[in-house]
Scaffold this active site. Sequence first.
Site, PDB file in Angstrom:
ATOM      1  N   GLU A  89      -6.621   4.572   8.116  1.00 21.35           N
ATOM      2  CA  GLU A  89      -6.364   5.989   7.831  1.00 21.35           C
ATOM      3  C   GLU A  89      -7.589   6.649   7.200  1.00 21.35           C
ATOM      4  O   GLU A  89      -7.849   7.832   7.416  1.00 21.35           O
ATOM      5  CB  GLU A  89      -5.117   6.120   6.942  1.00 21.35           C
ATOM      6  CG  GLU A  89      -3.852   5.872   7.763  1.00 21.35           C
ATOM      7  CD  GLU A  89      -2.680   5.311   6.985  1.00 21.35           C
ATOM      8  OE1 GLU A  89      -2.676   5.385   5.754  1.00 21.35           O
ATOM      9  OE2 GLU A  89      -1.753   4.795   7.640  1.00 21.35           O
TER      10      GLU A  89
ATOM     11  N   ASN B 280       0.868  -1.183   0.000  1.00 20.12           N
ATOM     12  CA  ASN B 280       0.000   0.000   0.000  1.00 20.12           C
ATOM     13  C   ASN B 280       0.903   1.231   0.000  1.00 20.12           C
ATOM     14  O   ASN B 280       1.507   1.550   1.014  1.00 20.12           O
ATOM     15  CB  ASN B 280      -0.887  -0.049   1.258  1.00 20.12           C
ATOM     16  CG  ASN B 280      -1.679   1.231   1.456  1.00 20.12           C
ATOM     17  OD1 ASN B 280      -1.805   2.048   0.553  1.00 20.12           O
ATOM     18  ND2 ASN B 280      -2.219   1.408   2.660  1.00 20.12           N
ATOM     19  N   TRP B 281       0.964   1.880  -1.148  1.00 19.02           N
ATOM     20  CA  TRP B 281       1.894   3.018  -1.279  1.00 19.02           C
ATOM     21  C   TRP B 281       1.354   4.300  -0.654  1.00 19.02           C
ATOM     22  O   TRP B 281       2.045   5.304  -0.588  1.00 19.02           O
ATOM     23  CB  TRP B 281       2.218   3.266  -2.765  1.00 19.02           C
ATOM     24  CG  TRP B 281       3.017   2.173  -3.412  1.00 19.02           C
ATOM     25  CD1 TRP B 281       3.477   1.021  -2.829  1.00 19.02           C
ATOM     26  CD2 TRP B 281       3.454   2.108  -4.779  1.00 19.02           C
ATOM     27  NE1 TRP B 281       4.166   0.256  -3.738  1.00 19.02           N
ATOM     28  CE2 TRP B 281       4.162   0.903  -4.954  1.00 19.02           C
ATOM     29  CE3 TRP B 281       3.298   2.950  -5.884  1.00 19.02           C
ATOM     30  CZ2 TRP B 281       4.719   0.521  -6.178  1.00 19.02           C
ATOM     31  CZ3 TRP B 281       3.852   2.573  -7.106  1.00 19.02           C
ATOM     32  CH2 TRP B 281       4.561   1.377  -7.242  1.00 19.02           C
ATOM     33  N   LYS B 282       0.115   4.304  -0.241  1.00 19.53           N
ATOM     34  CA  LYS B 282      -0.510   5.497   0.355  1.00 19.53           C
ATOM     35  C   LYS B 282      -0.262   6.723  -0.537  1.00 19.53           C
ATOM     36  O   LYS B 282      -0.307   6.592  -1.754  1.00 19.53           O
ATOM     37  CB  LYS B 282       0.005   5.701   1.783  1.00 19.53           C
ATOM     38  CG  LYS B 282      -0.070   4.405   2.604  1.00 19.53           C
ATOM     39  CD  LYS B 282       0.168   4.610   4.053  1.00 19.53           C
ATOM     40  CE  LYS B 282       0.202   3.262   4.754  1.00 19.53           C
ATOM     41  NZ  LYS B 282       0.229   3.356   6.197  1.00 19.53           N
TER      42      LYS B 282
ATOM     43  N   HIS C 242      -9.530   1.059   5.314  1.00 17.02           N
ATOM     44  CA  HIS C 242      -8.211   1.246   5.918  1.00 17.02           C
ATOM     45  C   HIS C 242      -8.342   2.226   7.087  1.00 17.02           C
ATOM     46  O   HIS C 242      -9.106   3.191   7.020  1.00 17.02           O
ATOM     47  CB  HIS C 242      -7.223   1.779   4.877  1.00 17.02           C
ATOM     48  CG  HIS C 242      -5.802   1.749   5.371  1.00 17.02           C
ATOM     49  ND1 HIS C 242      -5.302   2.681   6.239  1.00 17.02           N
ATOM     50  CD2 HIS C 242      -4.811   0.859   5.141  1.00 17.02           C
ATOM     51  CE1 HIS C 242      -4.046   2.388   6.516  1.00 17.02           C
ATOM     52  NE2 HIS C 242      -3.720   1.283   5.868  1.00 17.02           N
TER      53      HIS C 242
ATOM     54  N   GLY D 250       2.547   1.687  10.935  1.00 16.09           N
ATOM     55  CA  GLY D 250       3.547   2.755  10.851  1.00 16.09           C
ATOM     56  C   GLY D 250       4.266   3.067  12.156  1.00 16.09           C
ATOM     57  O   GLY D 250       4.925   4.098  12.271  1.00 16.09           O
TER      58      GLY D 250
ATOM     59  N   SER E  85       3.426  -2.631  10.315  1.00 16.83           N
ATOM     60  CA  SER E  85       4.878  -2.638  10.558  1.00 16.83           C
ATOM     61  C   SER E  85       5.563  -3.942  10.136  1.00 16.83           C
ATOM     62  O   SER E  85       6.539  -4.357  10.766  1.00 16.83           O
ATOM     63  CB  SER E  85       5.180  -2.315  12.026  1.00 16.83           C
ATOM     64  OG  SER E  85       4.792  -0.994  12.318  1.00 16.83           O
TER      65      SER E  85
ATOM     66  N   GLU F   9      -5.390  -5.382  10.630  1.00 19.42           N
ATOM     67  CA  GLU F   9      -4.340  -4.389  10.856  1.00 19.42           C
ATOM     68  C   GLU F   9      -4.613  -3.644  12.167  1.00 19.42           C
ATOM     69  O   GLU F   9      -5.428  -2.698  12.176  1.00 19.42           O
ATOM     70  CB  GLU F   9      -4.319  -3.371   9.719  1.00 19.42           C
ATOM     71  CG  GLU F   9      -4.067  -3.956   8.354  1.00 19.42           C
ATOM     72  CD  GLU F   9      -3.500  -2.897   7.411  1.00 19.42           C
ATOM     73  OE1 GLU F   9      -2.336  -3.021   7.037  1.00 19.42           O
ATOM     74  OE2 GLU F   9      -4.222  -1.942   7.085  1.00 19.42           O
TER      75      GLU F   9
ATOM     76  N   GLY G 108       2.852  -1.283   4.318  1.00 21.92           N
ATOM     77  CA  GLY G 108       2.877   0.140   3.973  1.00 21.92           C
ATOM     78  C   GLY G 108       4.300   0.607   3.724  1.00 21.92           C
ATOM     79  O   GLY G 108       4.855   0.438   2.636  1.00 21.92           O
ATOM     80  N   GLY G 109       4.915   1.163   4.755  1.00 23.29           N
ATOM     81  CA  GLY G 109       6.247   1.775   4.638  1.00 23.29           C
ATOM     82  C   GLY G 109       7.270   0.908   3.919  1.00 23.29           C
ATOM     83  O   GLY G 109       8.010   1.390   3.042  1.00 23.29           O
TER      84      GLY G 109
END
Length: 265
Positions: free
Chosen positions: A108, A17-19, A106, A185, A223, A179, A244-245
């Site tokens: 966010e 997930n590149w956000k 998600h 993150g 993470s 999640e 993600g990251g």
Amino acid sequence: MVKAMQKVIKNNWVIGNWKSNPSSLAQAKDLAKEITAINFDATNGQIMVMPTNLHLSSIVDEMKDSKVLVGCQDVSFTSATTGAYTGDCSAEQMQAIGAKWTLVGHSERRTYHQESDKQLIAKIENALKNDIGVVLCIGETLTEYEKNQTLNVLQKQLAILKEINELENNIDKLIVAYEPVWAIGTGKVPQVAEVENVHKNINEYLLTINTGLTKTPILYGGSVNADNVETFAKSDSIDGVLVGGASLVADKFATLAKTFFATKK
Ligand code: PEP
């Protein structure tokens, strides 16, 4: 290469997930190029990336001859097709561009856009109607975790599936990603035994909604990186990871994916 969605692999999903990253299209294309080069057996595992809408079309193009699937991070709840909905991208448009799956729910989006159950239900219906698979994200906050409310919170988040008319005919177009909000993150991860217990519970609850959901892949996200992915991959109850990251650095993402697939063999 035909990137059909018909055969949904139960195990071995590695989704990036590149956000709202990276900052330029050129950087996104470079990332896509490097991920395209990852050598993996697509009959035994699946890599998917989810770029920002702005880059979606170019990344689909960049990856069109590869085994990597491209998905989107969101679809509009207001309309499945077209219409006067400023700023929205509909599932029909996502499908036309080449997105195979979408994230829904998600944390966010739940936090920054206060997405309601009603909106999430509409998004899922809109996606499935347009042959876009749904990665439904669920997870508890730190406070809920500390109060031992995790399983109740997750069941409430999953209960929206009871309202989805399109589900019965699209049973293989659902993935659930667990999640924990406090793990996204933050570098903090739950014990694998805790994730296993949660996944077992998710699986049991899904069966109360529709017995066809026994095959629904259940992913862990929060993470995950190249160093800790093996621990998660070792568990039979973890069918994949949502990243993600660590999906933004191509060589680290490649190591992560290869480690996941190799551990699952
Ligand atoms: C996510 O946002 O879905 C996620 C898992 O992020 P990270 O890997 O950075 O925790």
